[in-house]
Design an enzyme around this catalytic site. Structure first.
Site, PDB file in Angstrom:
ATOM      1  N   PHE A 173      35.604  -2.435  38.393  1.00  0.00           N
ATOM      2  CA  PHE A 173      36.333  -1.443  39.185  1.00  0.00           C
ATOM      3  C   PHE A 173      37.835  -1.661  39.061  1.00  0.00           C
ATOM      4  O   PHE A 173      38.612  -0.696  39.090  1.00  0.00           O
ATOM      5  CB  PHE A 173      35.927  -1.540  40.658  1.00  0.00           C
ATOM      6  CG  PHE A 173      36.653  -0.581  41.567  1.00  0.00           C
ATOM      7  CD1 PHE A 173      36.106   0.654  41.876  1.00  0.00           C
ATOM      8  CD2 PHE A 173      37.880  -0.910  42.130  1.00  0.00           C
ATOM      9  CE1 PHE A 173      36.766   1.541  42.714  1.00  0.00           C
ATOM     10  CE2 PHE A 173      38.550  -0.041  42.970  1.00  0.00           C
ATOM     11  CZ  PHE A 173      37.989   1.201  43.267  1.00  0.00           C
ATOM     12  N   CYS A 214      31.344  -8.877  38.294  1.00  0.00           N
ATOM     13  CA  CYS A 214      31.110  -7.437  38.189  1.00  0.00           C
ATOM     14  C   CYS A 214      32.178  -6.623  38.896  1.00  0.00           C
ATOM     15  O   CYS A 214      32.474  -5.489  38.487  1.00  0.00           O
ATOM     16  CB  CYS A 214      29.713  -7.068  38.694  1.00  0.00           C
ATOM     17  SG  CYS A 214      29.464  -7.133  40.487  1.00  0.00           S
ATOM     18  N   ASP A 215      32.807  -7.147  39.935  1.00  0.00           N
ATOM     19  CA  ASP A 215      33.877  -6.433  40.637  1.00  0.00           C
ATOM     20  C   ASP A 215      34.991  -6.010  39.683  1.00  0.00           C
ATOM     21  O   ASP A 215      35.655  -4.984  39.890  1.00  0.00           O
ATOM     22  CB  ASP A 215      34.524  -7.302  41.720  1.00  0.00           C
ATOM     23  CG  ASP A 215      33.574  -8.159  42.524  1.00  0.00           C
ATOM     24  OD1 ASP A 215      32.493  -8.500  42.007  1.00  0.00           O
ATOM     25  OD2 ASP A 215      33.927  -8.527  43.655  1.00  0.00           O
ATOM     26  N   ALA A 216      35.193  -6.812  38.640  1.00  0.00           N
ATOM     27  CA  ALA A 216      36.270  -6.547  37.686  1.00  0.00           C
ATOM     28  C   ALA A 216      36.138  -5.175  37.041  1.00  0.00           C
ATOM     29  O   ALA A 216      37.131  -4.594  36.599  1.00  0.00           O
ATOM     30  CB  ALA A 216      36.284  -7.629  36.601  1.00  0.00           C
TER      31      ALA A 216
END
Length: 377
Positions: free
Chosen positions: A164, A160-162
């Site tokens: 951003f 999920c960081d991707a």
């Protein structure tokens, strides 16, 4: 005896910051103090660079995104000087893992400089274009779905960081170069991540497939039996959404999807905000590490304040955002360092009074940049 003293020192440090978090509930903010604390954070971070992989890595990408947002709001040339300095010494390069979203995050700052510097031929966007074209259009095991590891590396943006790291860059690049194909491709890969990691019931993102519930007894759970939702992971997503919506054309055909997702997540983040203002590293199990963490909280605060400033979050929630900012500001050291930042990780873990990271400073600057715009200040 020495062990006892060390324990007492640790308890005192924890108490001091926890106390600061709990008493920092004023619902008014002095703009001059906000600006001053942001500059102090910038100055401290510039004097204490940290490199996880390279000067162009994702940690610096997130930090300089915060610097760019701080400049956008304040127009203080100290921020632009920091942006141009790092970009010049980086020679406008990305990092080198072309199929890893993290390694294009630094280009947000390059694009921002090019859109605001005013000098032609100062910024070299060719390395950014080269990365984006390879990232989107070259074959890769993740895109092919052939990596069957527990992380779920069967899509391009499998964590999920991707959301951003790459989407705001693609969105801004499409806007700046007037090439909407990059926005359409961003949406294509964003939907893959959404479909794989978004929990519609909880209105939060799993960090990766290790934390997606399947109904099995082997599913990852918090001690209280709840699903594992990482604060900073969801902070990456909702802050990224605010960045995307800020630059996405109002008439873009898929904009309603991003607005709906943003509103769902914002409502959830507000619902679970602890009374002292700061979110815990485990969003649904706050008792696991029962003290505020600044990087996730900073991203949440930025996104919520942005929503209020742009009409996507009701103004009645301004007090919650101000409470969060005051609590974040209470975790800044006198020298400008931003403490209580969970170290690099991929799931809920502890933070401390002295733990800091450059992306935590980026979150702090992003939060301040939108808090300064709140009309009730």
């Amino acid at each position: 005896m020495n062990k006892t003293i060390l324990t007492l020192v640790a308890v005192v440090l924890l108490f001091n910051c926890s106390t600061a978090q709990k008493v920092a509930e004023s619902q008014s903010i002095n703009k001059s103090k906000v600006k001053s604390s942001m500059i102090k954070a910038l100055e401290w971070q510039e004097a204490h660079p940290i490199i996880a992989l390279a000067p162009t890595d994702w940690t610096n990408g997130a930090y300089y995104t915060g610097v760019a947002r701080a400049h956008k709001t304040t127009k203080d040339m100290m921020y632009m000087a920091a942006l141009k300095n790092q970009a010049y010494w980086n020679d406008w390069q990305t990092f080198d893992r072309i199929h890893h979203a993290d390694d294009i995050a630094i280009s947000y700052s390059y694009l921002y400089i090019d859109m605001n510097e005013g000098r032609k031929n100062f910024v070299d966007l060719e390395p950014t274009k080269k990365f984006l074209d390879a990232h989107l259009y070259e074959d890769d095991n993740w895109k092919a779905g052939t990596d069957k590891s527990e992380y779920g590396r069967t899509i391009l943006w499998w964590w999920c960081d991707a959301l951003f790291m790459a989407p705001p860059v693609l969105n801004l690049y499409a806007k700046h170069t007037n090439q909407p194909k990059y926005l359409d491709d961003m949406h294509k890969f964003y939907m893959e991540t959404y479909n794989q990691l978004y929990d519609e019931e909880e209105r939060l993102f799993a960090r990766d497939m290790r934390f997606v519930w399947t109904g099995s007894e082997k599913d990852s759970k918090e001690p209280n039996g709840k699903k594992v939702f990482w604060s900073r992971g969801n902070g990456w997503v909702i802050a990224g959404l605010a960045l995307i919506l800020d630059d996405m054309p109002e008439d873009y055909k898929h904009r309603p999807f991003y607005e709906k997702l943003y509103k769902e997540m914002a409502a959830k983040i507000l619902e679970i905000q602890p009374e002292d203002g700061l979110w815990r590293t485990s969003l649904l199990s706050p008792e696991s590490y029962d003290y505020g963490e600044v990087s996730g909280s900073g991203f949440h605060t930025f996104a919520l304040a942005w929503g209020i400033n742009n009409g996507l979050v009701d103004k009645k929630h301004t007090s919650a955002v101000l409470k969060a900012w005051n609590a974040i500001a209470a975790c800044q050291h006198d020298d400008g360092r931003v403490g209580w930042v969970q170290n690099i990780g991929a799931f809920p873990e502890p933070a401390s009074y002295d733990s800091w990271q450059n992306f935590g400073t980026g979150a702090f600057l992003m939060a301040g940049s939108e808090v300064l715009k709140l009309k009730q200040i």
